[in-house]
Structures are given as C-alpha cells and as structure tokens.
Scaffold this motif. Structure first.
Motif, PDB file in Angstrom:
ATOM      1  N   THR A   1       0.953  -1.342  -0.170  1.00 18.27           N
ATOM      2  CA  THR A   1       0.026   0.176  -0.197  1.00 18.27           C
ATOM      3  C   THR A   1       1.156   1.437   0.107  1.00 18.27           C
ATOM      4  O   THR A   1       0.348   2.426  -0.161  1.00 18.27           O
ATOM      5  N   GLY A   2       2.219   1.498   0.396  1.00 18.75           N
ATOM      6  CA  GLY A   2       2.850   1.985   0.326  1.00 18.75           C
ATOM      7  C   GLY A   2       3.112   3.020   1.929  1.00 18.75           C
ATOM      8  O   GLY A   2       3.457   4.156   1.545  1.00 18.75           O
ATOM      9  N   ARG A   3       1.946   2.465   2.554  1.00 16.76           N
ATOM     10  CA  ARG A   3       1.549   3.524   4.178  1.00 16.76           C
ATOM     11  C   ARG A   3       2.707   2.737   5.157  1.00 16.76           C
ATOM     12  O   ARG A   3       2.993   2.226   5.016  1.00 16.76           O
ATOM     13  N   VAL A   4       2.690   4.327   5.521  1.00 21.57           N
ATOM     14  CA  VAL A   4       3.988   3.976   6.609  1.00 21.57           C
ATOM     15  C   VAL A   4       3.195   3.270   7.702  1.00 21.57           C
ATOM     16  O   VAL A   4       2.172   3.665   8.650  1.00 21.57           O
ATOM     17  N   VAL A   5       3.163   2.082   8.509  1.00 24.06           N
ATOM     18  CA  VAL A   5       3.064   1.772   9.257  1.00 24.06           C
ATOM     19  C   VAL A   5       3.846   1.676  10.770  1.00 24.06           C
ATOM     20  O   VAL A   5       3.192   1.444  11.736  1.00 24.06           O
ATOM     21  N   ALA A   6       4.732   2.420  10.434  1.00 22.72           N
ATOM     22  CA  ALA A   6       5.958   2.611  11.999  1.00 22.72           C
ATOM     23  C   ALA A   6       7.195   3.778  11.986  1.00 22.72           C
ATOM     24  O   ALA A   6       7.260   3.855  10.402  1.00 22.72           O
ATOM     25  N   ALA A   7       7.196   4.888  12.204  1.00 26.92           N
ATOM     26  CA  ALA A   7       7.921   5.743  11.914  1.00 26.92           C
ATOM     27  C   ALA A   7       8.896   5.950  13.971  1.00 26.92           C
ATOM     28  O   ALA A   7       7.879   6.092  14.742  1.00 26.92           O
ATOM     29  N   HIS A   8       9.849   6.322  14.341  1.00 30.26           N
ATOM     30  CA  HIS A   8      10.971   5.993  15.337  1.00 30.26           C
ATOM     31  C   HIS A   8      12.117   6.885  14.906  1.00 30.26           C
ATOM     32  O   HIS A   8      12.802   7.085  13.766  1.00 30.26           O
ATOM     33  N   SER A   9      12.189   7.431  15.471  1.00 33.98           N
ATOM     34  CA  SER A   9      13.951   8.446  16.369  1.00 33.98           C
ATOM     35  C   SER A   9      14.109   8.359  17.387  1.00 33.98           C
ATOM     36  O   SER A   9      13.643   8.035  18.327  1.00 33.98           O
ATOM     37  N   VAL A  10      15.796   7.928  17.144  1.00 30.49           N
ATOM     38  CA  VAL A  10      16.112   7.821  18.718  1.00 30.49           C
ATOM     39  C   VAL A  10      17.306   8.469  18.407  1.00 30.49           C
ATOM     40  O   VAL A  10      18.098   9.249  17.277  1.00 30.49           O
ATOM     41  N   SER A  11      18.011   9.009  19.476  1.00 34.83           N
ATOM     42  CA  SER A  11      19.425  10.283  19.516  1.00 34.83           C
ATOM     43  C   SER A  11      20.319   9.937  20.707  1.00 34.83           C
ATOM     44  O   SER A  11      19.273   9.478  22.097  1.00 34.83           O
ATOM     45  N   GLY A  12      21.093   9.917  20.761  1.00 32.41           N
ATOM     46  CA  GLY A  12      22.152   9.888  21.696  1.00 32.41           C
ATOM     47  C   GLY A  12      23.814   9.249  20.910  1.00 32.41           C
ATOM     48  O   GLY A  12      23.946   9.817  19.709  1.00 32.41           O
ATOM     49  N   LEU A  13      24.724   8.758  21.955  1.00 29.52           N
ATOM     50  CA  LEU A  13      26.058   8.784  21.462  1.00 29.52           C
ATOM     51  C   LEU A  13      26.577   7.500  21.608  1.00 29.52           C
ATOM     52  O   LEU A  13      27.148   7.091  20.572  1.00 29.52           O
ATOM     53  N   ASN A  14      25.472   5.978  21.221  1.00 27.04           N
ATOM     54  CA  ASN A  14      25.727   5.276  21.577  1.00 27.04           C
ATOM     55  C   ASN A  14      25.120   3.841  20.324  1.00 27.04           C
ATOM     56  O   ASN A  14      24.458   4.232  20.660  1.00 27.04           O
ATOM     57  N   ILE A  15      25.717   4.368  19.082  1.00 21.89           N
ATOM     58  CA  ILE A  15      25.449   3.590  18.105  1.00 21.89           C
ATOM     59  C   ILE A  15      24.370   2.038  18.129  1.00 21.89           C
ATOM     60  O   ILE A  15      23.283   1.813  17.956  1.00 21.89           O
ATOM     61  N   PHE A  16      25.688   1.482  19.264  1.00 18.22           N
ATOM     62  CA  PHE A  16      24.210   0.010  19.389  1.00 18.22           C
ATOM     63  C   PHE A  16      23.224   0.473  20.682  1.00 18.22           C
ATOM     64  O   PHE A  16      22.630  -0.370  20.134  1.00 18.22           O
ATOM     65  N   LEU A  17      23.208   0.741  21.391  1.00 13.27           N
ATOM     66  CA  LEU A  17      22.185   1.055  22.274  1.00 13.27           C
ATOM     67  C   LEU A  17      21.468   1.558  21.103  1.00 13.27           C
ATOM     68  O   LEU A  17      19.785   1.387  21.409  1.00 13.27           O
ATOM     69  N   LEU A  18      21.066   2.324  20.696  1.00 15.44           N
ATOM     70  CA  LEU A  18      20.279   3.033  19.754  1.00 15.44           C
ATOM     71  C   LEU A  18      19.425   1.849  18.822  1.00 15.44           C
ATOM     72  O   LEU A  18      18.459   2.250  18.548  1.00 15.44           O
ATOM     73  N   ALA A  19      20.351   1.365  18.572  1.00 17.32           N
ATOM     74  CA  ALA A  19      19.887   0.224  17.380  1.00 17.32           C
ATOM     75  C   ALA A  19      19.095  -0.920  17.918  1.00 17.32           C
ATOM     76  O   ALA A  19      18.045  -1.062  17.543  1.00 17.32           O
ATOM     77  N   ASP A  20      19.999  -1.119  19.390  1.00 17.52           N
ATOM     78  CA  ASP A  20      18.960  -2.205  20.292  1.00 17.52           C
ATOM     79  C   ASP A  20      17.325  -1.065  20.426  1.00 17.52           C
ATOM     80  O   ASP A  20      16.144  -1.450  20.580  1.00 17.52           O
ATOM     81  N   ASP A  21      17.778   0.167  21.021  1.00 23.55           N
ATOM     82  CA  ASP A  21      16.593   0.751  21.339  1.00 23.55           C
ATOM     83  C   ASP A  21      15.322   0.796  19.830  1.00 23.55           C
ATOM     84  O   ASP A  21      14.117   0.435  19.796  1.00 23.55           O
ATOM     85  N   LEU A  22      15.397   1.388  18.594  1.00 24.24           N
ATOM     86  CA  LEU A  22      14.602   0.834  17.386  1.00 24.24           C
ATOM     87  C   LEU A  22      14.356  -0.630  17.382  1.00 24.24           C
ATOM     88  O   LEU A  22      12.847  -0.752  17.065  1.00 24.24           O
ATOM     89  N   THR A  23      14.709  -1.425  17.655  1.00 27.30           N
ATOM     90  CA  THR A  23      14.223  -2.772  17.126  1.00 27.30           C
ATOM     91  C   THR A  23      13.651  -2.941  18.221  1.00 27.30           C
ATOM     92  O   THR A  23      12.507  -3.415  17.938  1.00 27.30           O
ATOM     93  N   ALA A  24      13.750  -2.549  19.150  1.00 33.06           N
ATOM     94  CA  ALA A  24      12.891  -2.754  20.241  1.00 33.06           C
ATOM     95  C   ALA A  24      10.917  -1.532  20.087  1.00 33.06           C
ATOM     96  O   ALA A  24      10.162  -2.602  20.402  1.00 33.06           O
ATOM     97  N   ARG A  25      11.490  -0.865  19.740  1.00 30.70           N
ATOM     98  CA  ARG A  25      10.245  -0.039  19.247  1.00 30.70           C
ATOM     99  C   ARG A  25       9.679  -0.175  18.107  1.00 30.70           C
ATOM    100  O   ARG A  25       8.013  -0.277  17.866  1.00 30.70           O
TER     101      ARG A  25
END
Length: 135
Positions: free
Chosen positions: A85-109
């Motif tokens: 459909t082209g519809r955005v079903v989820a969108a998230h933003s994270v900010s911080g210093l640690n790329i690994f923690l940010l990626a884990d946070d995005l995965t959980a979101r």
C-alpha cells in the motif's frame, strides 16, 4: 560515518531477525535484485525503486531510515512501510551517543509498534530449515 550506512542497517537486521514473526531478506539478496532494478548506487535511487526491490524480494514491509550526526550525538530515523500500500506503518527516531544502544532501542520500538512478541525465543538453524522444507 561511512560505516554507519551499512553498520546500522546490519544491527537492525540482526535485531529484527531474532523475532519469530519476522522473516528478513538478506542484504546480499536485496543488493542482487537492486542491481537488476537500478544499476546505479542505492544512494541515488528513488523510493519507487526501493519498493520494487522489496516487491521482487517477496517482502511485505520495507524498513528505511536516515542517520545524522550533530557533534558527538547521532540521530537515527526509521520508517516501516507496507510494500503493497505504500503506507508508513511505523516511524521512530532515537538520539544519543552509543550506536549499538540506539539500534537496540529502535529494534524494540519497531517490535512494539508492530505488535510483535516481546520475548523472542531463538529458533535454531535446524528448526528454520525443517520449517522451510515443510512449506
């Protein structure tokens, strides 16, 4: 910054691939299809070409995003789009210093917003092969 273009998507892929309800198309496979659809660099492609690659790969969703750096901080934006459909079903933003923690946070979101299981029991390779052979 150059490694982030492949590194962050790789981290998200690894995190999402651990969710039983999610089947991931490998980056090698999408790169192969991409060369057929758009022989130019992925950075120069438009959204339509990316959706075409996802369709040819048999994907039902496409995860795209952006990475920005401001001083020592990183900001990562991720969108999950329904390929049909082209519809955005989820969108998230994270900010911080640690790329690994940010990626884990995005995965959980992403997992939470798509209502996927909280606990991701690990499926072993034999289980995956057996389930694929049964189809």
């Amino acid at each position: 910054m150059a490694w982030l273009g492949r590194g962050v998507p790789g981290l998200l892929t690894t995190g999402l691939a651990q969710i039983p309800e999610v089947d991931i198309v490998s980056s090698e496979r999408t790169d192969e299809i991409f060369r057929d659809v758009a022989p130019t660099s992925i950075d120069a492609t438009n959204r339509g070409r990316m959706l075409e690659v996802a369709r040819r790969a048999g994907a039902s969703a496409l995860v795209t995003g952006s990475i920005f750096r401001a001083g020592a901080d990183f900001r990562i934006d991720v969108r999950v789009e329904d390929v049909a459909t082209g519809r955005v079903v989820a969108a998230h933003s994270v900010s911080g210093l640690n790329i690994f923690l940010l990626a884990d946070d995005l995965t959980a979101r992403v997992r939470t917003s798509l209502k996927l299981s909280e606990q991701a029991p690990t499926r072993g390779i034999p289980e995956l092969i057996d389930s694929d052979l049964m189809k």
